[in-house]
Design a protein around this motif. Structure first.
Motif, PDB file in Angstrom:
ATOM      1  N   ARG A  32       1.129  -1.350   0.383  1.00 35.42           N
ATOM      2  CA  ARG A  32       0.357   0.259  -0.171  1.00 35.42           C
ATOM      3  C   ARG A  32       0.854   1.179  -0.237  1.00 35.42           C
ATOM      4  NH1 ARG A  32      -2.164  -3.892   3.289  1.00 35.42           N
ATOM      5  NH2 ARG A  32      -0.837  -2.931   4.595  1.00 35.42           N
ATOM      6  N   SER A  33       1.004   2.223  -0.274  1.00 34.78           N
ATOM      7  CA  SER A  33       1.034   3.743  -0.570  1.00 34.78           C
ATOM      8  C   SER A  33      -0.114   4.877  -0.505  1.00 34.78           C
ATOM      9  CB  SER A  33       2.102   3.532  -1.726  1.00 34.78           C
ATOM     10  OG  SER A  33       1.346   3.385  -2.508  1.00 34.78           O
ATOM     11  N   SER A  34       0.783   5.662  -0.195  1.00 33.93           N
ATOM     12  CA  SER A  34      -0.422   7.785  -0.601  1.00 33.93           C
ATOM     13  C   SER A  34       0.640   8.502  -0.790  1.00 33.93           C
ATOM     14  CB  SER A  34      -0.358   7.596   1.019  1.00 33.93           C
ATOM     15  OG  SER A  34       0.393   8.597   1.488  1.00 33.93           O
ATOM     16  N   ASP A  35       0.376   9.614  -0.953  1.00 32.41           N
ATOM     17  CA  ASP A  35       1.158  10.491  -1.287  1.00 32.41           C
ATOM     18  C   ASP A  35       2.075  10.766  -0.436  1.00 32.41           C
ATOM     19  OD1 ASP A  35       0.265  10.628  -3.906  1.00 32.41           O
ATOM     20  OD2 ASP A  35      -1.177  12.940  -2.833  1.00 32.41           O
ATOM     21  N   HIS A  36       2.589  10.276   0.644  1.00 29.71           N
ATOM     22  CA  HIS A  36       2.834  11.114   1.823  1.00 29.71           C
ATOM     23  C   HIS A  36       3.972   9.119   2.449  1.00 29.71           C
ATOM     24  CE1 HIS A  36       2.182  14.913   1.635  1.00 29.71           C
ATOM     25  NE2 HIS A  36       1.029  14.036   1.462  1.00 29.71           N
ATOM     26  N   TRP A  37       3.312   8.163   2.145  1.00 33.42           N
ATOM     27  CA  TRP A  37       4.296   6.526   2.752  1.00 33.42           C
ATOM     28  C   TRP A  37       4.179   5.241   1.108  1.00 33.42           C
ATOM     29  CZ3 TRP A  37       0.908   2.999   2.828  1.00 33.42           C
ATOM     30  CH2 TRP A  37      -0.748   2.724   3.201  1.00 33.42           C
ATOM     31  N   VAL A  38       4.665   4.891   2.029  1.00 28.99           N
ATOM     32  CA  VAL A  38       5.043   3.841   1.030  1.00 28.99           C
ATOM     33  C   VAL A  38       5.389   2.225   1.583  1.00 28.99           C
ATOM     34  CG1 VAL A  38       6.099   2.778  -1.364  1.00 28.99           C
ATOM     35  CG2 VAL A  38       5.643   4.882  -1.075  1.00 28.99           C
ATOM     36  N   ASP A  39       4.547   1.002   1.718  1.00 34.12           N
ATOM     37  CA  ASP A  39       3.972   0.261   2.702  1.00 34.12           C
ATOM     38  C   ASP A  39       5.489  -0.795   1.507  1.00 34.12           C
ATOM     39  OD1 ASP A  39       3.104   0.465   4.819  1.00 34.12           O
ATOM     40  OD2 ASP A  39       1.566  -1.140   3.935  1.00 34.12           O
ATOM     41  N   PHE A  40       6.945  -1.383   1.922  1.00 31.56           N
ATOM     42  CA  PHE A  40       7.743  -2.184   0.864  1.00 31.56           C
ATOM     43  C   PHE A  40       7.268  -3.901   1.963  1.00 31.56           C
ATOM     44  CE2 PHE A  40       9.021   1.251  -0.582  1.00 31.56           C
ATOM     45  CZ  PHE A  40       9.500   1.144  -1.946  1.00 31.56           C
ATOM     46  N   ASP A  41       7.506  -5.317   1.357  1.00 35.10           N
ATOM     47  CA  ASP A  41       8.145  -6.295   1.947  1.00 35.10           C
ATOM     48  C   ASP A  41       9.451  -6.415   2.047  1.00 35.10           C
ATOM     49  OD1 ASP A  41       8.090  -8.747   2.584  1.00 35.10           O
ATOM     50  OD2 ASP A  41       6.748  -9.727   1.017  1.00 35.10           O
ATOM     51  N   PHE A  42       9.998  -5.981   2.661  1.00 37.71           N
ATOM     52  CA  PHE A  42      11.596  -5.905   3.399  1.00 37.71           C
ATOM     53  C   PHE A  42      11.853  -7.607   3.602  1.00 37.71           C
ATOM     54  CE2 PHE A  42      15.404  -5.324   6.136  1.00 37.71           C
ATOM     55  CZ  PHE A  42      15.404  -4.444   5.781  1.00 37.71           C
ATOM     56  N   TYR A  43      11.958  -8.654   3.007  1.00 39.32           N
ATOM     57  CA  TYR A  43      11.855  -9.922   3.151  1.00 39.32           C
ATOM     58  C   TYR A  43      10.668 -10.731   4.264  1.00 39.32           C
ATOM     59  CZ  TYR A  43      16.951  -8.675   1.411  1.00 39.32           C
ATOM     60  OH  TYR A  43      17.141  -8.006  -0.058  1.00 39.32           O
ATOM     61  N   GLY A  44      10.302 -10.235   4.162  1.00 37.59           N
ATOM     62  CA  GLY A  44       8.491 -10.925   4.887  1.00 37.59           C
ATOM     63  C   GLY A  44       7.715 -10.052   6.184  1.00 37.59           C
ATOM     64  N   HIS A  45       8.635  -8.635   6.198  1.00 35.54           N
ATOM     65  CA  HIS A  45       8.255  -7.942   7.060  1.00 35.54           C
ATOM     66  C   HIS A  45       7.531  -7.060   6.413  1.00 35.54           C
ATOM     67  CE1 HIS A  45      10.415 -10.644   9.513  1.00 35.54           C
ATOM     68  NE2 HIS A  45      11.611 -10.703   9.048  1.00 35.54           N
ATOM     69  N   GLN A  46       7.335  -5.790   7.615  1.00 36.01           N
ATOM     70  CA  GLN A  46       6.807  -4.600   7.272  1.00 36.01           C
ATOM     71  C   GLN A  46       7.587  -3.600   7.551  1.00 36.01           C
ATOM     72  OE1 GLN A  46       2.876  -3.108   8.718  1.00 36.01           O
ATOM     73  NE2 GLN A  46       2.007  -2.947   6.789  1.00 36.01           N
ATOM     74  N   LEU A  47       8.165  -2.465   6.282  1.00 31.86           N
ATOM     75  CA  LEU A  47       8.981  -1.736   6.406  1.00 31.86           C
ATOM     76  C   LEU A  47       8.626  -1.023   5.848  1.00 31.86           C
ATOM     77  CD1 LEU A  47      11.763  -0.092   6.771  1.00 31.86           C
ATOM     78  CD2 LEU A  47      12.581  -0.912   4.361  1.00 31.86           C
ATOM     79  N   VAL A  48       7.709   0.454   6.245  1.00 25.83           N
ATOM     80  CA  VAL A  48       7.164   2.088   6.151  1.00 25.83           C
ATOM     81  C   VAL A  48       7.877   3.350   5.881  1.00 25.83           C
ATOM     82  CG1 VAL A  48       5.579   3.156   6.041  1.00 25.83           C
ATOM     83  CG2 VAL A  48       4.969   0.566   6.214  1.00 25.83           C
ATOM     84  N   ILE A  49       8.158   2.986   4.817  1.00 30.47           N
ATOM     85  CA  ILE A  49       9.311   5.041   4.127  1.00 30.47           C
ATOM     86  C   ILE A  49       7.883   5.964   5.192  1.00 30.47           C
ATOM     87  CG2 ILE A  49      10.777   3.846   3.689  1.00 30.47           C
ATOM     88  CD1 ILE A  49       9.602   4.805   0.485  1.00 30.47           C
ATOM     89  N   HIS A  50       7.901   6.619   6.065  1.00 35.45           N
ATOM     90  CA  HIS A  50       7.124   7.861   5.539  1.00 35.45           C
ATOM     91  C   HIS A  50       7.556   9.551   4.985  1.00 35.45           C
ATOM     92  CE1 HIS A  50       3.958   6.056   7.859  1.00 35.45           C
ATOM     93  NE2 HIS A  50       4.244   5.400   8.057  1.00 35.45           N
ATOM     94  N   GLU A  51       7.553   9.672   4.288  1.00 35.83           N
ATOM     95  CA  GLU A  51       7.528  12.143   3.741  1.00 35.83           C
ATOM     96  C   GLU A  51       7.843  12.194   5.537  1.00 35.83           C
ATOM     97  OE1 GLU A  51       7.425  13.578   0.335  1.00 35.83           O
ATOM     98  OE2 GLU A  51       6.110  13.657   1.560  1.00 35.83           O
TER      99      GLU A  51
END
Length: 141
Positions: A32-51
């Motif tokens: 999932r993502s928005s204009d301000h964050w993005v979820d990634f599958d980090f080797y089976g874990h949830q990594l979210v980058i937030h602006e």
């Protein structure tokens, strides 16, 4: 025993550059993502980058001495299988990644011997990737 996936949210001051880094450099699948964050599958874990504006740790990196190297603090990462770690190190070298600490074997011949490498994302977040030839040594003293 199966491990539960962790969730980690980190600040990035350049969402587009960080999205490209995690998606293309590492080949992580995007969720999932928005204009301000993005979820990634980090080797089976949830990594979210937030602006978010630069943090003090991104502006002024600190280090601790470990095995003769200056290890960035804070940092996060993942413990991979040995072959996965080698493949990632090769992938990063092919992409001319600038390492904070080049891939090498740490604590050679000691308990907890491990392969490790450190790098920064485009926003100054430090990452460590490591592997153990013997996973039972993960918490060895």
């Amino acid at each position: 025993m199966a491990l539960s996936p962790f969730h980690l949210a980190i600040p990035v001051h350049d969402l587009a550059a960080a999205r490209q880094f995690y998606g293309e450099t590492f080949g992580l699948a995007e969720g999932r993502s928005s204009d301000h964050w993005v979820d990634f599958d980090f080797y089976g874990h949830q990594l979210v980058i937030h602006e978010h504006p630069k943090t003090p740790s991104q502006e002024n990196a600190r280090t601790n001495a470990v095995d003769g190297h200056d290890v960035p603090v804070p940092h996060f990462g993942i413990v991979l299988e040995w072959g996965e770690w080698e493949a990632l190190a090769d992938r990063l070298r092919i992409r001319d990644t600038q390492f904070v600490i080049e891939p090498y074997i740490r604590f050679k011949g000691e308990p907890g011997e491990q392969a490790t490498m450190f790098l920064l994302d485009p926003c100054g977040n430090a990452l460590e990737f490591k592997a153990f030839a013997d996973m039972s040594q993960l918490f060895a003293k």
